[in-house]
Design an enzyme around this catalytic site. Structure first.
Site, mmCIF file in Angstrom:
data_model
loop_
_atom_site.group_PDB
_atom_site.id
_atom_site.type_symbol
_atom_site.label_atom_id
_atom_site.label_comp_id
_atom_site.label_asym_id
_atom_site.label_seq_id
_atom_site.Cartn_x
_atom_site.Cartn_y
_atom_site.Cartn_z
ATOM 1 N N PRO A 53 69.716 29.687 67.477
ATOM 2 C CA PRO A 53 68.756 29.251 68.495
ATOM 3 C C PRO A 53 69.120 29.821 69.862
ATOM 4 O O PRO A 53 70.304 29.990 70.175
ATOM 5 C CB PRO A 53 68.904 27.722 68.477
ATOM 6 C CG PRO A 53 69.438 27.399 67.118
ATOM 7 C CD PRO A 53 70.343 28.553 66.770
ATOM 8 N N GLY A 56 71.805 28.335 71.875
ATOM 9 C CA GLY A 56 73.186 28.444 71.405
ATOM 10 C C GLY A 56 73.839 29.773 71.728
ATOM 11 O O GLY A 56 75.014 29.984 71.392
ATOM 12 N N ASP A 116 87.461 31.499 60.793
ATOM 13 C CA ASP A 116 88.461 30.427 60.749
ATOM 14 C C ASP A 116 88.534 29.700 59.415
ATOM 15 O O ASP A 116 89.105 28.609 59.338
ATOM 16 C CB ASP A 116 88.215 29.402 61.873
ATOM 17 C CG ASP A 116 88.394 30.009 63.250
ATOM 18 O OD1 ASP A 116 89.249 30.899 63.399
ATOM 19 O OD2 ASP A 116 87.671 29.599 64.175
#
Length: 237
Positions: A53, A56, A116
């Site tokens: 989005p 973001g 991660d």
């Protein structure tokens, strides 16, 4: 016999230079980690689509969207975003959504990196030193990204500043050599001759080498000789 051959050291990664020129790389996310992934992909001449989005996107990713450096899908990820993808880089803070992206990539056999989450990665990103055509990557196989950065800096500090320029000149010389000796059977001789040039000339000589120097040097290829830069210039007059 065993002492003649290198020992196998399991647990590593197969470190390769992945060619992504004109390949479609989908980046899920628009934050700081995504920005780094996007830059890596663009540096490798990939076609990048960012799925995130607008709200973001961080400043860097928003800039790349505004500059049309990447395509942008202004919403959260949906399965159809994988259509036509050659690689997926996921960098979002939602573990469940990240795992879903990973599973979809596995179903479609698309290589993916979930930031991660080492178990959900087909490949890792390392810490990269770049100087023109020279790229050096340090990988800790997902164990210590910060330590990889420290090691990379130490390695980079030991290299002469003009290493990239020397490599660029060597690349031009190799291309010229292929026009002088294009036949496949010349391959071993070309490789050995180029190796001798790189080993016998200093880095400074390679940086200073001009197009005229290259043409003069190539005249010594057939007799299979490698004169010094000074001899090349004296003989070219």
């Amino acid at each position: 016999m065993s002492h003649k051959f290198p020992e196998v050291q399991g647990g590593g990664s197969l470190i390769v230079a992945w060619q992504t020129r004109n390949k479609h790389v989908v980046v899920v996310g628009g934050g700081e980690v995504a920005a780094g992934r996007i830059l890596h992909a663009l540096n490798a001449d990939a076609r990048v689509t960012v799925v995130c989005p607008q709200t973001g996107l961080n400043e860097e990713v928003a800039y790349r969207v505004a500059q049309n450096q990447v395509s942008h899908v202004d919403r959260v990820f949906e399965p159809q975003d994988l259509d036509g993808a050659d690689m997926v880089l996921c960098a979002i803070d939602d573990p469940e959504a990240s795992t879903q992206v990973w599973k979809l990539c596995k179903e479609r056999r698309i290589p993916a990196n979930i930031a991660d989450v080492p178990p959900e990665c087909d490949f890792f990103f390392g810490s990269v030193h770049r100087d023109g055509p020279l790229q050096i990557m340090v990988s800790t196989n997902g164990n210590g990204p910060k330590l990889a950065s420290i090691v990379r800096k130490k390695i980079a500090n030991t290299l002469p500043q003009n290493t990239g320029a020397a490599i660029e000149n060597v690349g031009r010389l190799r291309k010229k050599l292929r026009t002088v000796a294009p036949n496949a059977e010349e391959g071993p001789k070309r490789m050995k001759w180029m190796s001798t040039v790189c080993e016998s000339w200093s880095l400074e000589d390679l940086v200073e080498m001009t197009e005229k120097d290259m043409d003069a040097l190539l005249s010594f290829y057939q007799p299979n000789k490698v004169p010094s830069l000074q001899d090349v210039r004296e003989g070219s007059h």
